[in-house]
Design an enzyme around this catalytic site. Structure first.
Site, PDB file in Angstrom:
ATOM      1  N   HIS A 243       0.450 -10.439   1.178  1.00 59.54           N
ATOM      2  CA  HIS A 243      -0.842 -10.729   1.823  1.00 59.54           C
ATOM      3  C   HIS A 243      -1.383 -12.118   1.478  1.00 59.54           C
ATOM      4  O   HIS A 243      -2.265 -12.621   2.164  1.00 59.54           O
ATOM      5  CB  HIS A 243      -1.919  -9.753   1.338  1.00 59.54           C
TER       6      HIS A 243
ATOM      7  N   HIS B 275       0.836  -1.196   0.000  1.00 62.18           N
ATOM      8  CA  HIS B 275       0.000   0.000   0.000  1.00 62.18           C
ATOM      9  C   HIS B 275       0.870   1.244   0.000  1.00 62.18           C
ATOM     10  O   HIS B 275       0.874   2.015   0.945  1.00 62.18           O
ATOM     11  CB  HIS B 275      -0.920   0.004   1.230  1.00 62.18           C
TER      12      HIS B 275
ATOM     13  N   THR C  33      -2.165 -11.648  10.868  1.00 64.61           N
ATOM     14  CA  THR C  33      -0.782 -11.514  11.376  1.00 64.61           C
ATOM     15  C   THR C  33      -0.509 -10.146  11.991  1.00 64.61           C
ATOM     16  O   THR C  33       0.314 -10.019  12.881  1.00 64.61           O
ATOM     17  CB  THR C  33       0.241 -11.736  10.240  1.00 64.61           C
TER      18      THR C  33
ATOM     19  N   SER D 239       4.952  -0.638   5.076  1.00 64.80           N
ATOM     20  CA  SER D 239       5.015  -0.622   3.616  1.00 64.80           C
ATOM     21  C   SER D 239       5.649   0.675   3.099  1.00 64.80           C
ATOM     22  O   SER D 239       5.431   1.060   1.952  1.00 64.80           O
ATOM     23  CB  SER D 239       3.606  -0.796   3.038  1.00 64.80           C
TER      24      SER D 239
ATOM     25  N   GLU E 295      -5.320  -9.942   3.441  1.00 66.21           N
ATOM     26  CA  GLU E 295      -4.704 -11.109   4.094  1.00 66.21           C
ATOM     27  C   GLU E 295      -5.771 -11.967   4.777  1.00 66.21           C
ATOM     28  O   GLU E 295      -5.763 -13.198   4.667  1.00 66.21           O
ATOM     29  CB  GLU E 295      -3.681 -10.640   5.134  1.00 66.21           C
TER      30      GLU E 295
ATOM     31  N   SER F  34      -2.767   2.962   3.700  1.00 67.48           N
ATOM     32  CA  SER F  34      -2.152   1.839   4.421  1.00 67.48           C
ATOM     33  C   SER F  34      -2.731   1.766   5.835  1.00 67.48           C
ATOM     34  O   SER F  34      -2.595   2.699   6.630  1.00 67.48           O
ATOM     35  CB  SER F  34      -0.631   2.039   4.474  1.00 67.48           C
TER      36      SER F  34
HETATM   37  S1  SF4 Z   1       3.761  -7.613   8.907  1.00 68.17           S
HETATM   38 FE1  SF4 Z   1       4.597  -9.617   9.438  1.00 68.17          FE
HETATM   39  S2  SF4 Z   1       3.198 -11.071   8.463  1.00 68.17           S
HETATM   40 FE2  SF4 Z   1       2.826  -9.111   7.498  1.00 68.17          FE
HETATM   41  S3  SF4 Z   1       4.160  -9.116   5.712  1.00 68.17           S
HETATM   42 FE3  SF4 Z   1       5.294  -8.140   7.373  1.00 68.17          FE
HETATM   43  S4  SF4 Z   1       6.505  -9.803   8.275  1.00 68.17           S
HETATM   44 FE4  SF4 Z   1       4.881 -10.729   7.052  1.00 68.17          FE
END
Ligand code: SF4
Length: 275
Positions: free
Chosen positions: A72, A40, A160, A259, A124, A216
């Site tokens: 994701h 994002h 996550t 991101s 995700e 984001s």
């Molecule tokens: S926040 Fe954690 S689960 Fe999500 S992409 Fe990054 S490392 Fe992977």
């Protein structure tokens, strides 16, 4: 004026990995595309496009080439659909997300009623849902947990990036719903680390700058948290910095969403230092 960076900020492991994979599969003829924007962050998406990695919203937009699955992740039907269309699939799903997807699948296979704790519309979470055979219930509040019916066997997985504290609170309520509860704590530490570091910094500076895409979710969450401690500005690039933000202040803190590319963080940091 002192400019301080948060201890943890910017790209997480999964995003870094996905971008590296995408770059390795770039193609000069424009036939390598991510399914959905890789992250994002519009500036990063544009840069990748210049390097030969495009972006499509649906496989219908691709007649040939390589489809890159972003961090994701996606549901199993996308892999099958891509194969049917003769596309090459490059899977950049973050391994932590993959674990959550396979956890949901194994719980369904073992006969559990599955609950995913997470934001219903987050890509995700949608992908984890698809891996549960589209059988899981998705909840994100204690009230939604209370409203679930009792069941014989309850299996729990989590988005996550969900808050660890909120997860524990919801799980406490879910424990009332079944005699047999299996909890797979699929939370990744990157989010908690970034949030804790941002809050710690926001408590000791006059102003906070939170850098990241306006679309984001994790950057917006960082901005909300910092705003509880000090005056906070959410910006996408250094071009948005305004002179009056720096009036009569001694310390400014900087954090960035998972991101946000390093080059944007550096640019903002340098501009602040030159004030
Ligand atoms: S926040 Fe954690 S689960 Fe999500 S992409 Fe990054 S490392 Fe992977």
């Amino acid at each position: 004026m002192e400019v301080i960076l948060a201890d943890y900020l910017g790209f997480c492991y999964g995003v870094k990995r996905a971008i590296t994979i995408a770059r390795e599969n770039a193609s000069a003829d424009g036939t390598a595309c991510t399914l959905g924007p890789i992250i994002h962050n519009p500036q990063m998406v544009e840069r990748l496009s210049d390097e030969g990695v495009g972006s499509v919203n649906s496989l219908d937009e691709m007649e040939k080439g390589t489809v890159i699955i972003r961090s994701h992740g996606v549901g199993p039907q996308i892999y099958a659909d891509a194969e049917k269309r003769g596309l090459t699939v490059v899977d950049a799903t973050c391994p932590h997300v993959k674990k959550a997807q396979l956890s949901a699948k194994s719980l369904v296979d073992e006969g559990y009623s599955v609950v995913i704790i997470g934001e219903k519309e987050h890509p995700e979470v949608r992908s984890i849902f698809e891996w549960s055979n589209a059988e899981a219930k998705i909840i994100e509040t204690v009230e939604e947990a209370d409203a679930l019916p009792n069941c014989a066997k309850l299996g729990i997985v989590c988005q996550t990036t969900f808050s660890g504290a909120k997860f524990r609170e919801i799980v406490t309520h879910l424990l009332e719903k079944s005699r047999e509860v299996k909890i797979l704590r699929t939370i990744c530490t990157a989010t908690d680390q970034r949030q804790a570091a941002a809050m710690e910094l926001a408590a000791k500076v006059d102003r906070m700058l939170v850098i990241g895409g306006k679309n984001s979710a994790n950057t917006s969450r960082l901005a909300q948290l910092c705003a509880t401690k000090c005056v906070t500005y959410h910006i996408e690039t250094a071009a948005e910095l305004q002179d009056e933000w720096f009036d009569k202040i001694e310390k400014i803190g900087i954090t960035a969403g998972a991101s946000t590319p390093d080059w944007i963080i550096k640019e903002v940091y340098k501009k602040c230092q030159n004030r």
